[in-house]
Design an enzyme around this catalytic site. Sequence first.
Site, short mmCIF file in Angstrom:
data_model
loop_
_atom_site.label_atom_id
_atom_site.label_comp_id
_atom_site.label_asym_id
_atom_site.label_seq_id
_atom_site.Cartn_x
_atom_site.Cartn_y
_atom_site.Cartn_z
N CYS A 263 25.88 4.21 17.78
CA CYS A 263 25.39 3.77 16.48
C CYS A 263 25.64 2.29 16.26
O CYS A 263 26.41 1.91 15.37
CB CYS A 263 26.05 4.60 15.38
SG CYS A 263 25.53 6.29 15.50
N TYR B 278 34.12 -4.41 35.68
CA TYR B 278 34.13 -4.58 34.23
C TYR B 278 33.15 -3.63 33.53
O TYR B 278 32.53 -3.99 32.53
CB TYR B 278 33.86 -6.05 33.86
CG TYR B 278 34.84 -6.98 34.54
CD1 TYR B 278 36.18 -6.97 34.18
CD2 TYR B 278 34.45 -7.84 35.56
CE1 TYR B 278 37.10 -7.78 34.82
CE2 TYR B 278 35.37 -8.65 36.21
CZ TYR B 278 36.69 -8.63 35.83
OH TYR B 278 37.60 -9.43 36.46
#
Length: 432
Positions: free
Chosen positions: A362, A391
């Site tokens: 969201c 990463y």
Amino acid sequence: MFVSENLSVNEKGHLTAGGVDTVELAKQYGTPLYVMDENLIRKHCASFKNSIDKYYDGKGLVCYASKAFCCKEMCRVMMSEGIGLDVVSIGELYTAKCAGADFEKICFHGNNKTDEELEFAVENNVGRIIVDNIFELERLNSIAEKKNVTANIMFRIKPGVDAHTHNFIRTGQIDSKFGFALETGEAFEAVKEAVSCSHIHLKGLHCHIGSQIFDIAPFEEAARVMLEFIAKIKKELDFEVDELNLGGGFGIMYTEDNDPVPYENYMEKVSEVVKSCCNQLNIKQPFILIEPGRSIAGPAGITLYTVGGVKHIPDIRTYVSIDGGMIDNPRYILYQSEYEALVANRAGEPRDTKVTIAGKCCESGDLIGEGMKLQKVEPGDVIAVCATGAYNYSMASNYNRIPRPPVVFIKDGQSRVVVKRETLEEIVANDI
Ligand SMILES: *Cc1c(COP(=O)(O)O)cnc(C)c1O
């Protein structure tokens, strides 16, 4: 053309990684899925290690920066390649310990290590604690004194070298939260204090000038600056520094616009600078450490997703929604990082559409990328995002309480799970 050398297309038109069909992997393990090619990881380790053997008479150590991708199996692979580990927290140290790592070959970094972390490091005889500030030096000295041992340290120095990279990951300059500044005399004062500390042995100096760097010149410049400082310490304090740690930061190919230098070339060039500077400055050649992270893990990884909806907004853009996103790859929302992606089950077809790949969280910024070239794409397709080995998993979160994907290693045509998929029970495990 793919960004990583281990990627190809098989007779079914499916993307393969390390010779294994990625569409089959998605079927077998589910998505989202991190896939890492162990052979490519090992190949990169070997090229760094061999470059020290070849150009610097083997007088050095490669320490893999485990923050790029850390799990027990990765530590084991590094050990079997004869490579040390660079860690930045007790969690990474603990992982290394569980994997049976040789602590002599560990560099422990961090700009704000807690007492608990320092105690753990001292108790386990970490080979080099990279001290970031005076406060830490004093705390470490008293911890070592209480345990009646001597802590081996290096100092993190800001050499003031501009590495021409993204501001967020530029750390060699004076305005950085990491380390001691040279220009202000702060670094020299710290060395003076360390030399007089009863339970500290100053083994060497460290610098890390940034990340995703494509030029060799900033590394050469950093080495020069550091060696001049070592010469000053010798002259003024009559103290010889044994080791020089030049950090990591070697760039990789995320998109075709990136043009990485072959990894061997760094040590080739930097060794020349080190040898000639040592001659000129009349200091002994230090033992050299380097700390590649991204360049070992990054190119070896891809992430597989399943496409949900495809939303065409006329004259604006097409959103392709996937079953992962910033939870497994926060690098776009952090740095607007660029990636290449393809439809794994249609990898042989031309990438002739432009889309925005959107995650499921969201957040409107939860994207893998905008204006990404992709094959024709439909719900149910498998999308592969390339060069996600570094990463990504290590930065993954449980935002929106989404379980983290598993990691599968590929080796010699076989796949195996090295990190299991998080379960719903684990999501609530710490809730009271
Ligand atoms: C992050 C980091 C590295 C590794 O950087 P890469 O860009 O992944 O090679 C090495 N040393 C230190 C101290 C770091 O902070």
